[in-house]
Scaffold this motif. Structure first.
Motif, PDB file in Angstrom:
ATOM      1  N   SER A 217       0.929  -1.178  -0.102  1.00 42.76           N
ATOM      2  CA  SER A 217       0.009  -0.051  -0.006  1.00 42.76           C
ATOM      3  C   SER A 217       0.851   1.359   0.049  1.00 42.76           C
ATOM      4  O   SER A 217       1.856   1.426   0.754  1.00 42.76           O
ATOM      5  CB  SER A 217      -0.980   0.135   1.296  1.00 42.76           C
ATOM      6  OG  SER A 217      -1.370   1.419   1.654  1.00 42.76           O
ATOM      7  N   THR A 218       0.592   2.223  -0.958  1.00 42.55           N
ATOM      8  CA  THR A 218       1.412   3.411  -0.994  1.00 42.55           C
ATOM      9  C   THR A 218       1.352   4.360   0.186  1.00 42.55           C
ATOM     10  O   THR A 218       2.437   4.859   0.971  1.00 42.55           O
ATOM     11  CB  THR A 218       1.128   4.169  -2.168  1.00 42.55           C
ATOM     12  OG1 THR A 218      -0.357   4.185  -2.401  1.00 42.55           O
ATOM     13  CG2 THR A 218       1.665   3.457  -3.595  1.00 42.55           C
ATOM     14  N   THR A 219       0.080   4.332   0.614  1.00 43.99           N
ATOM     15  CA  THR A 219       0.101   4.991   1.869  1.00 43.99           C
ATOM     16  C   THR A 219       0.733   4.725   3.192  1.00 43.99           C
ATOM     17  O   THR A 219       1.582   5.219   3.983  1.00 43.99           O
ATOM     18  CB  THR A 219      -1.486   5.351   2.462  1.00 43.99           C
ATOM     19  OG1 THR A 219      -2.028   4.074   2.226  1.00 43.99           O
ATOM     20  CG2 THR A 219      -1.995   6.400   1.569  1.00 43.99           C
ATOM     21  N   ALA A 220       0.758   3.220   3.232  1.00 47.21           N
ATOM     22  CA  ALA A 220       1.528   2.722   4.361  1.00 47.21           C
ATOM     23  C   ALA A 220       3.075   2.753   4.149  1.00 47.21           C
ATOM     24  O   ALA A 220       3.715   2.897   5.183  1.00 47.21           O
ATOM     25  CB  ALA A 220       1.180   1.083   4.150  1.00 47.21           C
ATOM     26  N   ILE A 221       3.391   2.713   2.986  1.00 48.84           N
ATOM     27  CA  ILE A 221       4.946   2.907   2.686  1.00 48.84           C
ATOM     28  C   ILE A 221       5.214   4.329   2.916  1.00 48.84           C
ATOM     29  O   ILE A 221       6.508   4.507   3.729  1.00 48.84           O
ATOM     30  CB  ILE A 221       5.165   2.674   1.129  1.00 48.84           C
ATOM     31  CG1 ILE A 221       5.061   1.082   1.000  1.00 48.84           C
ATOM     32  CG2 ILE A 221       6.627   3.006   0.744  1.00 48.84           C
ATOM     33  CD1 ILE A 221       5.277   0.748  -0.528  1.00 48.84           C
ATOM     34  N   VAL A 222       4.389   5.232   2.697  1.00 47.84           N
ATOM     35  CA  VAL A 222       4.913   6.794   3.245  1.00 47.84           C
ATOM     36  C   VAL A 222       4.551   6.637   4.614  1.00 47.84           C
ATOM     37  O   VAL A 222       5.792   7.396   5.244  1.00 47.84           O
ATOM     38  CB  VAL A 222       3.730   7.651   2.490  1.00 47.84           C
ATOM     39  CG1 VAL A 222       4.068   9.071   2.977  1.00 47.84           C
ATOM     40  CG2 VAL A 222       3.955   7.641   0.994  1.00 47.84           C
ATOM     41  N   ALA A 223       3.875   6.354   5.212  1.00 53.41           N
ATOM     42  CA  ALA A 223       3.647   6.311   6.566  1.00 53.41           C
ATOM     43  C   ALA A 223       4.698   5.640   7.287  1.00 53.41           C
ATOM     44  O   ALA A 223       5.486   6.233   8.039  1.00 53.41           O
ATOM     45  CB  ALA A 223       2.293   5.704   7.096  1.00 53.41           C
ATOM     46  N   GLN A 224       5.413   4.467   6.860  1.00 53.51           N
ATOM     47  CA  GLN A 224       6.552   4.164   7.322  1.00 53.51           C
ATOM     48  C   GLN A 224       7.895   4.771   7.309  1.00 53.51           C
ATOM     49  O   GLN A 224       8.730   4.636   7.838  1.00 53.51           O
ATOM     50  CB  GLN A 224       6.587   2.569   6.549  1.00 53.51           C
ATOM     51  CG  GLN A 224       7.895   1.748   6.886  1.00 53.51           C
ATOM     52  CD  GLN A 224       8.909   1.800   5.814  1.00 53.51           C
ATOM     53  OE1 GLN A 224       8.531   1.983   4.619  1.00 53.51           O
ATOM     54  NE2 GLN A 224      10.132   1.642   6.100  1.00 53.51           N
ATOM     55  N   GLN A 225       7.907   5.885   6.504  1.00 58.99           N
ATOM     56  CA  GLN A 225       8.686   6.662   6.252  1.00 58.99           C
ATOM     57  C   GLN A 225       8.928   8.012   7.023  1.00 58.99           C
ATOM     58  O   GLN A 225       9.724   8.638   6.911  1.00 58.99           O
ATOM     59  CB  GLN A 225       9.194   6.894   4.883  1.00 58.99           C
ATOM     60  CG  GLN A 225       9.371   5.913   3.791  1.00 58.99           C
ATOM     61  CD  GLN A 225       9.552   6.335   2.383  1.00 58.99           C
ATOM     62  OE1 GLN A 225      10.562   6.937   1.994  1.00 58.99           O
ATOM     63  NE2 GLN A 225       8.735   5.712   1.629  1.00 58.99           N
ATOM     64  N   SER A 226       7.890   8.041   7.898  1.00 58.19           N
ATOM     65  CA  SER A 226       7.556   9.384   8.519  1.00 58.19           C
ATOM     66  C   SER A 226       8.786   9.604   9.480  1.00 58.19           C
ATOM     67  O   SER A 226       9.314   8.537  10.066  1.00 58.19           O
ATOM     68  CB  SER A 226       6.267   9.341   9.053  1.00 58.19           C
ATOM     69  OG  SER A 226       6.085   8.595  10.043  1.00 58.19           O
TER      70      SER A 226
END
Lengths: 447, 183, 404
Positions: A217-226
């Motif tokens: 999931s793209t949103t999850a990938i972004v969230a993981q890089q926060s």
């Protein structure tokens, strides 16, 4: 009867139209109101039961609308940046600094004849631009622009993205085959060969990111890089970024890997026989594609919407518009007038060569600038998604700029070098990246 | 002018020379028969004292009475240009041996001469028109080729459409615009 | 009157016979041995017509390619789209008029067309050209050579897909052209050389423009034009492509920079000196590789040598008249003269036959580009479609000179 016709004859054209249209609209409005009153409750019930569908339709509409300014901005960037690199001025006539030039280009393309040459396979020829354009904007669906600002938060978003991106080449093949032109056919075959070759390293290069994130999931990938910019995937997956960047250049058909178009050899390749808006669609899709690959690169490797650092001066605005009461009304009514006059005063006083009207005009423009800036600033500090959108777009356009700059810098590679590079270098590099990531994850754990 | 070179040429090409070796400014000129061109060129190219490896130009000339093919050669043994004139090619049967066995690049030069003069180079494997379209009739650099507006130059001849050329055999003083037998 | 209908695939007039590898045009009936070989298509081979309306065929060259997939099997250049019969025109012009008639042939370096013509006429007429005129000729000619090579260096990158260097080189070229315009009054077709000298002495604007340009030409060349020289993509696309070895080059009558790139130090300025070149100090750069990259880099070196010559001409310019005393109407004795100059594209030669009148009896003009296109047939088979731009462009043909 004669009185009526005499009266009718004396009327101007506009009055006649009004005389007909106003009653007609009244009748239609009445009918529509009644019909709506009857149909709305069941419709609302239906939509309430299928909120996902509503969301999807709205998102799709918004995306189609949003792609248009995106393409215009990138076309303008391309015109201006390449012009600067070429010691030229670039467009400077339409709009401030020629900024509206791409809009005018769009209008020009729309107004041109949409010509179908003899001998083409008409249906395929007509559908090809649509196929190219649709696949491009469909990839927009899974790009998260800000927290909550994603058209469809799929859990297989990356899979979807690459699947749809691969469909792009079907449109190019359709165009090349249906054009009944050898140059187009060669261009289409090159497109097919290139897309298939580069699809593999492109997809494999993100497997490392998927392993790290544990999700597609793209949103999850972004969230993981926060966090800060140190948490971005680019530090953990530099090789993957390199492979992805090169393969994405080929996927987006950008110089130096724009084999399919190759103006100097194939005379625009698959698009040789196209004119008017069909041609426009191809190039619209190409520029949107540049943005899409930049955006997905930001999402995967550069933290998506997350800010690279915490804002050093946290501002808390506890402004509740309702607390102003009647003052709000005065503010809305008086602020523009007052602001205009106050901003105009220095000009009016400062120079005798500026007339009152000119001074007021300057004041009005300045007030608008100030007001918009204030509004944006307020939105920036008040809403998370505005911050996210800002960072997402800023990072994406940095890579768009890189793509544009590459076009003015590099000559084109040869087709065998292109294919050899994909199979001999990019694919092994992508596989190596997967192995190293997998071993590292199994030894050290994620993080 | 390279006097020693003149003597050398007279010795080496004695068999084929037609007339004296002439020299003027930086040019040395020999005349040979068209049929002898391959042997002459082979000698000039291969002989270790001559070494004419560089073909500068090949062109046709219409003197009004006959055709010539003129070759210009360069060698490091002499500061002069060597001009070889294959003289006396009959207008009604313009056949010359091709030089493409020695300089393959001469193929196109011969095509050009064929295109402009109708000179047939025997042995050239690609003898077709090079500039003019395939269906063009006539050879424009021949002296009996008149354009329609050439009528002003020879009122007696009137307008001769260029799609009806006078066969070279019938060419006479009125159809030939200029002649220069001494060329 | 019938309304035109949209053509449909069912129209028998549009049906494609199976044996036609051309899409709309039938395969021509072969007439010569070479044509029979070319149009003998094997399975999977396709004819691709490139030009005369093609962005990178340098004008109106048409090349028929026989391709198998992306690979070129054979090529057949087709010329003549720019042919105006300059030789015939010259036979109808008097000796002075010929100069302006040959001007537009090889329009990128027009001064060399004039130079060839006036050299041969001066030989016919036994005219001695004043030394100052010779120096001015060399100066203007070398400036024109630099301008011509600048154009090549830019266009070569463009043909490879790099869009920036062409505009950088045009900026340089334009400064030279402005200077020459100040000298000659024209910006492209100068019509400056005269039989027995040049038309007009050096003037202040020309000298100031040239001095201005010369003061930064070297650095501009290093900064701007080296943009590509070590670019990996560029080098990989040009190295080893279109190799002409020494023997082939001589056999194919190649001349100029293309010959020197194959390792033959043949430059007419040294090999058969004319004008004041023997007095000037410059080198003949050569390269042994003979590939497209060598031809590109060689022109680079030639520009540097030309800058040296320009510098010397400006410093050693003698005083004196710029025109020999000649009658208005020139009637040379019957005779023949051949002259050849080293133009930017190679040997440019003129052969003129006089019959004693005021018009040349026969005027032969030969431009090197013509034969450089002939080599395409040797170089291209076995390479890829993309390489044809690399090779053809590196040979630097100008269709004005090819087609005459």
């Amino acid at each position: 009867m004669t009185a009526v016709t005499g009266y009718w004859n004396r009327l101007s054209l506009a009055s006649r139209a009004l005389l007909v249209l106003v009653p007609a609209l009244l009748v239609l409005g009445g009918v529509a109101t009644v019909a709506l009153a009857l149909l709305l409750p069941p419709l609302l019930d239906f939509l309430g039961a299928n909120l996902g569908l509503v969301r999807f339709i709205i998102a799709a509409t918004v995306i189609i609308v949003v792609t248009i300014p995106t393409a215009f901005v990138i076309i303008y960037m391309e015109l201006k940046v390449i012009a600067r690199m070429n010691l030229r001025v670039g467009p400077d006539r339409v709009g401030p600094f020629g900024a509206a030039q791409s809009v005018v280009h769009g209008l020009k393309v729309l107004s041109k004849e949409d010509y179908t040459p003899a001998g083409v396979d008409v249906s395929v020829f007509t559908l090809a631009p649509v196929a190219v354009f649709l696949t491009t904007i469909m990839s927009f669906l899974v790009i998260p622009f800000a927290p909550g600002l994603v058209a469809q938060d799929l859990n297989i978003a990356l899979l979807y993205f690459f699947a749809i991106g691969g469909l792009n080449v079907v449109g190019l093949m359709m165009a090349g085959w249906a054009s009944y032109n050898k140059y187009s056919l060669i261009g289409a075959l090159r497109a097919a060969a290139q897309a298939i070759s580069y699809e593999i390293p492109l997809t494999l290069s993100v497997v490392g990111v998927i392993i790290l994130a544990g999700t597609m999931s793209t949103t999850a990938i972004v969230a993981q890089q926060s966090g800060s910019f140190l948490d971005w995937n680019v530090w953990k997956q530099p090789l993957a970024l390199l492979v992805f960047f090169i393969a994405a250049t080929a996927e987006a058909n950008r110089t130096p890997l724009d084999m399919t178009e190759a103006d100097q050899e194939l005379v625009a390749g698959f698009a040789t026989e196209y004119s008017g808006m069909r041609f426009g669609f191809f190039f619209f899709a190409e520029y949107v594609n540049v943005f899409v690959v930049s955006a997905i690169m930001v999402v995967l490797f550069f933290g998506g919407w997350t800010a690279p650092f915490d804002w050093p001066f946290p501002v808390q605005l506890a402004l509740d518009p309702a607390s102003l009461g009647i003052g709000l009304l005065f503010l809305i009514a008086l602020a523009p007038v007052l602001g205009t006059v106050i901003l105009a005063l220095p000009f009016w006083l400062g120079s005798s060569r500026i007339s009152t009207l000119q001074a007021l005009l300057i004041g009005f423009v300045l007030f608008n600038v100030v007001a918009v800036a204030a509004l944006l600033g307020w939105a920036f500090v008040s809403f998370d998604w505005v911050v996210g959108l800002f960072w997402m777009l800023a990072k994406s356009y940095v890579f768009v700029f890189v793509f544009v700059q590459m076009r003015a810098t590099f000559p084109r590679v040869r087709i065998d070098q292109l294919m050899g590079f994909a199979w001999k270098w990019l694919l092994p590099a992508a596989l190596l990246n997967i192995f190293v990531t997998a071993i590292a994850v199994s030894l050290v754990g994620k993080g | 002018m390279d006097r020693a070179f003149k003597a050398l040429l007279e010795r080496k090409l004695a068999t084929w020379l037609e007339g004296p070796v002439r020299q003027r400014h930086d040019e040395t000129e020999v005349r040979v028969r068209a049929g002898d061109v391959p042997q002459v060129m082979r000698t000039l190219h291969d002989d270790s004292d001559l070494r004419f490896e560089y073909l500068a130009d090949l062109c046709g000339v219409d003197t009004g009475t006959a055709f010539q093919v003129v070759y210009h050669l360069w060698s490091d043994v002499t500061p002069d240009w060597l001009r070889v004139i294959a003289d006396g090619i009959p207008r009604d049967e313009p056949r010359v041996p091709s030089l493409s066995f020695l300089w393959k690049g001469a193929e196109w030069l011969e095509r050009e001469a064929y295109d402009m003069f109708g000179l047939v180079f025997e042995g050239n494997r690609d003898l077709r028109r090079i500039y003019l379209p395939e269906d063009f009739i006539g050879f424009p650099l021949r002296k009996d080729f008149h354009l329609a507006d050439d009528a002003a130059r020879s009122p007696g001849g009137g307008v001769r459409p260029m799609d009806r050329p006078v066969p070279p055999a019938d060419a006479d003083a009125t159809t030939l615009r200029r002649t220069s037998p001494g060329a | 009157m019938t309304t035109p209908t949209r053509p449909s695939l069912d129209d028998p007039a549009l049906a494609i016979p199976v044996e036609h590898a051309g899409i709309f045009e039938p395969i021509p009936v072969p007439r010569t041995e070479r044509e029979r070989e070319f149009y003998d298509l094997k399975d999977g081979e396709l004819l691709l017509n490139m030009g005369p309306h093609h962005p990178s065929t340098h004008g109106v060259l048409r090349v028929v390619l026989k391709i198998n997939g992306e690979q070129i099997v054979d090529v057949d250049p087709v010329l003549g789209y720019l042919h105006r019969g300059a030789e015939k025109i010259c036979e109808n012009a008097d000796y002075h008029q010929v100069i302006s008639q040959v001007d537009p042939l090889e329009y990128i370096s027009a001064l060399f067309n004039e130079w060839g013509a006036v050299l041969s006429f001066e030989k016919l007429l036994d005219v001695e050209v004043p030394r100052r005129a010779e120096y001015i000729r060399v100066l203007a000619g070398e400036l024109n050579r630099v301008a011509s090579h600048m154009l090549f260096l830019g266009f070569y990158a463009l043909d490879l897909g790099g869009i920036t260097p062409i505009l950088w080189s045009f900026a340089e070229r334009d400064e030279i052209m402005e200077a020459l315009a100040a000298l000659t009054g024209q910006k492209l077709l100068f019509n400056y050389f005269r039989i027995g000298g040049v038309n007009g002495d050096l003037n202040h604007e020309f000298l100031s423009r040239v001095g201005d340009w010369m003061s930064r030409a070297g650095t501009h060349l290093e900064d701007g034009m080296t943009l590509l020289n070590e670019n990996e993509i560029f080098v990989r696309r040009t190295r080893g492509i279109g190799v002409i070895d020494r023997e082939t080059a001589l056999r194919m009558c190649v001349s100029g920079a293309n010959l020197r790139a194959s390792g033959v130090p043949f430059d007419l300025r040294r090999a058969h000196p004319y004008s004041v070149y023997p007095e000037l100090d410059f080198d003949i750069p050569t390269r042994a590789e003979g590939d497209s990259l060598a031809r590109y880099l060689l022109r680079f070196d030639e520009v540097k040598q030309s800058l040296r010559i320009i510098d010397q001409c400006l410093h050693e310019m003698p005083d004196g008249p710029v025109m020999a005393k000649l009658p208005r109407l020139l009637r040379p004795r019957p005779g023949r003269a051949f002259s050849s100059v080293e133009a930017p594209r190679g040997q440019y030669s003129t052969y003129v036959v006089s019959d004693g009148t005021d018009q040349p009896f026969r005027m032969r003009i030969h431009d090197a580009s013509f034969l450089h296109l002939e080599i395409l047939g040797l170089l291209m088979p076995g390479t890829l479609v993309q390489d044809i731009m690399v090779v053809m462009s590196s040979l630097d043909p100008v269709m004005g000179g090819v087609d005459k």
